[in-house]
Write an enzyme that holds these catalytic residues in place. Structure first.
Site, PDB file in Angstrom:
ATOM      1  CB  SER A 148      -0.934  -0.003   1.217  1.00 37.82           C
ATOM      2  OG  SER A 148      -0.186  -0.024   2.425  1.00 37.82           O
ATOM      3  CB  VAL A 157      -5.919  -2.994  17.238  1.00 37.30           C
ATOM      4  CG1 VAL A 157      -5.897  -2.398  15.825  1.00 37.30           C
ATOM      5  CG2 VAL A 157      -5.436  -1.980  18.254  1.00 37.30           C
ATOM      6  CG  ASP A 196      -4.818  -4.928   9.998  1.00 37.98           C
ATOM      7  OD1 ASP A 196      -5.449  -4.338   9.096  1.00 37.98           O
ATOM      8  OD2 ASP A 196      -3.602  -5.204   9.930  1.00 37.98           O
ATOM      9  CB  ILE A 197     -10.751  -4.473   8.188  1.00 37.38           C
ATOM     10  CG1 ILE A 197     -11.573  -4.489   9.469  1.00 37.38           C
ATOM     11  CG2 ILE A 197     -11.582  -4.996   7.014  1.00 37.38           C
ATOM     12  CD1 ILE A 197     -12.842  -3.637   9.399  1.00 37.38           C
ATOM     13  N   GLY A 198      -8.454  -6.483   6.501  1.00 38.05           N
ATOM     14  CA  GLY A 198      -7.609  -6.608   5.319  1.00 38.05           C
ATOM     15  C   GLY A 198      -6.155  -6.578   5.743  1.00 38.05           C
ATOM     16  CB  THR A 235      -6.536 -11.578   5.191  1.00 35.11           C
ATOM     17  OG1 THR A 235      -6.270 -11.543   3.781  1.00 35.11           O
ATOM     18  CG2 THR A 235      -6.064 -12.919   5.731  1.00 35.11           C
ATOM     19  CD  GLU A 268       0.102 -18.600  -1.233  1.00 38.04           C
ATOM     20  OE1 GLU A 268       1.010 -18.325  -0.405  1.00 38.04           O
ATOM     21  OE2 GLU A 268       0.084 -19.654  -1.887  1.00 38.04           O
ATOM     22  CB  CYS A 284      -1.037   2.289 -10.684  1.00 41.93           C
ATOM     23  SG  CYS A 284      -2.328   1.041 -10.855  1.00 41.93           S
TER      24      CYS A 284
END
Length: 411
Positions: free
Chosen positions: A144, A179, A181-183, A205, A209, A367
Site C-alpha cells: 500500500s 485493535v 485490522d481489516i484486510g 483477510t 496465502e 497506476c
C-alpha cells in the site's frame, strides 16, 4: 468511403496528443508523428497481430491488452513514458469526447462484492506466488502507499513512516488496546502495532496465502501471543474493538457496499473507539475504475470519490474527525515498485510468462501515471462514534510520531 479502424484509432490519438511527440508505426510499417515535436518522446509499434477494432472500441482497455499480448510494443522499453505522455495531454479535464463517452457509459456501474465473490476476487491477485511480491515490495511486504517524509527516503523507510503515521492517528496511548485490522495483508501492520505499542490485534483477510504468511510471522514474533489472524470476511467479525485500522482494503468493498461497510465499522467500534481508513480514491467526481485494472489486476475493485465516502459515513452516525489527502506519495511508492519489478524481470519470467510480465509492467506504470497526472490520490479518514474522542487539534499526531521514532531509534 468509411475510415478504417486504423485511421479511427490514429484520429483518437491525435485528438489527445497535442503536446509532446508520439510516433505510431502502424501494421504496414508507416510512421505517423503526433503532437508538436516537443518532449516527452515515445514511439509505439503495432504488429500485424494488432486488433485495430479492439483499440477503437475501448482504447483504455485495448491499449493494455495490446501491450500485454505483445501486439503493441514501445521502443526502448519506455512504456512509462508513453503512458505519461498520454496522461499529460489528457490531464484531469474530461475534454476528450471519446474518453468522456466511455466514462459516462460506465459511470453507473457499481461493483457488488458479496461474501464468496469477494474472496474469489481477492484470491485472483493476492494468492499469486509469494516469490513475486518479494521481488518488488519492501521487506515487510507493505502493499500500500508509503509515506515519504523526504525524497531521499528508501522504500523501507517510507513504509515504516506510514505505519508510524497511521499508529499516531489511532491514538495507541496505552498497551492492551484491542485493535481490529481489516484486510491485514501479510501481517506487517498488525505485528507492528502489537510489537511497538503493546496492542492486542486481530487481523482478518480473505487471502489464503496472506493468512498463512501472517500466521507464520506471528509465531516468530515476540508479540505473537497478542496477535491473531483469521481467514474471515470482515462482515462476519464480532466486536467490540477499541481501534480499527484498514489499509488498502476499502478499494475492494465495492460501491454498493459502502453503507454496509461503514455500518459494520460502527457496530464493531467501542463507544470511545477510533477507526482509521487508508485507501485510494479520486479527487474529482465519481467514476469507474480503469477497465484494464478491473479486468486483469483487481477484479471487483472500485475507487471512491470523497463525496461517495462521506455520503455513506453520514448515514451511519459516525463522526469524520480527520481526513488527510496523500497526493504524490503513492506515485513515489509505485515508482519504487516498478523499478524493482523491472530490475528482476528475469526472476519474474521464472515464475510466470512474458505475457504476465507485460501485464504487470502495464499495471504498475499505469497506476503511477494515474497518481502523477490524473486524479488518483490516497486518503486517510479517521472516524469515531463520539465527537469528543480525539483532541481538537492535530498536534497529538506529530507528537506521537516523534515519540515512536525516538523509541525505535533506541532499539
Amino acid at each position: 468511403m468509411s475510415a478504417s479502424p486504423s485511421m479511427i484509432f490514429l484520429r483518437l490519438l491525435r485528438s489527445i496528443v497535442r503536446r509532446g511527440s508520439l510516433t505510431v508505426i502502424d501494421r504496414a510499417g508507416r510512421s505517423h508523428l503526433l503532437g508538436d515535436g516537443s518532449p516527452p518522446v515515445a514511439t509505439v509499434r503495432l504488429s500485424t497481430d494488432a486488433s485495430d477494432w479492439k483499440l477503437v472500441r475501448n482504447p483504455v482497455l485495448g491499449l493494455g491488452e495490446a501491450y500485454m499480448d505483445g501486439s503493441l510494443t514501445v521502443d526502448d522499453g519506455r512504456l512509462y513514458e508513453f503512458l505519461d505522455l498520454l496522461a499529460r495531454n489528457y490531464g484531469t479535464e474530461a475534454g476528450h469526447p471519446w474518453m468522456s463517452l466511455l466514462e459516462r457509459a460506465t459511470a453507473r456501474l457499481k461493483q457488488s462484492n458479496p461474501m464468496g465473490r469477494a474472496q474469489r476476487n481477492v484470491a485472483h491477485h493476492y494468492d499469486l506466488s509469494p516469490a513475486l511480491y518479494d521481488l518488488f515490495l519492501d521487506s515487510d511486504r507493505q502493499y500500500s502507499c508509503a509515506y515519504f517524509r523526504s525524497p531521499e527516503d528508501t522504500l523501507e523507510e517510507a513504509q515504516l513512516n506510514k505505519k508510524r503515521h497511521i499508529a499516531a492517528k489511532l491514538m495507541l496511548d496505552r498497551p492492551g488496546l484491542k485493535v481490529l485490522d481489516i484486510g491485514s495483508g501479510w501481517g506487517g501492520m498488525a505485528l507492528y502495532l502489537a510489537e511497538a505499542y503493546g496492542a492486542e490485534v486481530t487481523g482478518v483477510t480473505l487471502s489464503e496465502e496472506q493468512f498463512a504468511h501472517s500466521q507464520a510471522r506471528a509465531a516468530a514474533s515476540p508479540a505473537g501471543e497478542r496477535v491473531s489472524f483469521h481467514l474471515r470476511d470482515y462482515r462476519e467479525q464480532r466486536g467490540p474493538f477499541d481501534r480499527i485500522v484498514s489499509v488498502g482494503m476499502f478499494e475492494h468493498v465495492g460501491k454498493r457496499h459502502y453503507l454496509e461497510y461503514f455500518g459494520k465499522l460502527r457496530e464493531l467500534l467501542a463507544p470511545d473507539g477510533v477507526a482509521l481508513i487508508h485507501a485510494i480514491g479520486y479527487s474529482d467526481v465519481p467514476a469507474p475504475i480503469n477497465p484494464f485494472i478491473r479486468k486483469y489486476i483487481f477484479p471487483g475493485a472500485d475507487l471512491p470519490s470523497m463525496s461517495e465516502v462521506f455520503a455513506a459515513v453520514e448515514k451511519t452516525g459516525l463522526f469524520a474527525t480527520d481526513v488527510e489527502i496523500l497526493r504524490l506519495h503513492y506515485a513515489e511508492t509505485l515508482r519504487h515498485w516498478r523499478e524493482r519489478f523491472l530490475a528482476h524481470r528475469e526472476e519474474v519470467l521464472k515464475i510466470y510468462d512474458a505475457r504476465f510480465l507485460r501485464m504487470w509492467e502495464f499495471y504498475l506504470a499505469l497506476c503511477e501515471v494515474g497518481f502523477r497526472q490524473r486524479t488518483n490520490m490516497v486518503f486517510q479518514l479517521q472516524l469515531t462514534k463520539r465527537i469528543d474522542t480525539v483532541p481538537i487539534t492535530r498536534d497529538y499526531m506529530a507528537e506521537a510520531e516523534r515519540a515512536a521514532e525516538a523509541r525505535e531509534a533506541k532499539r
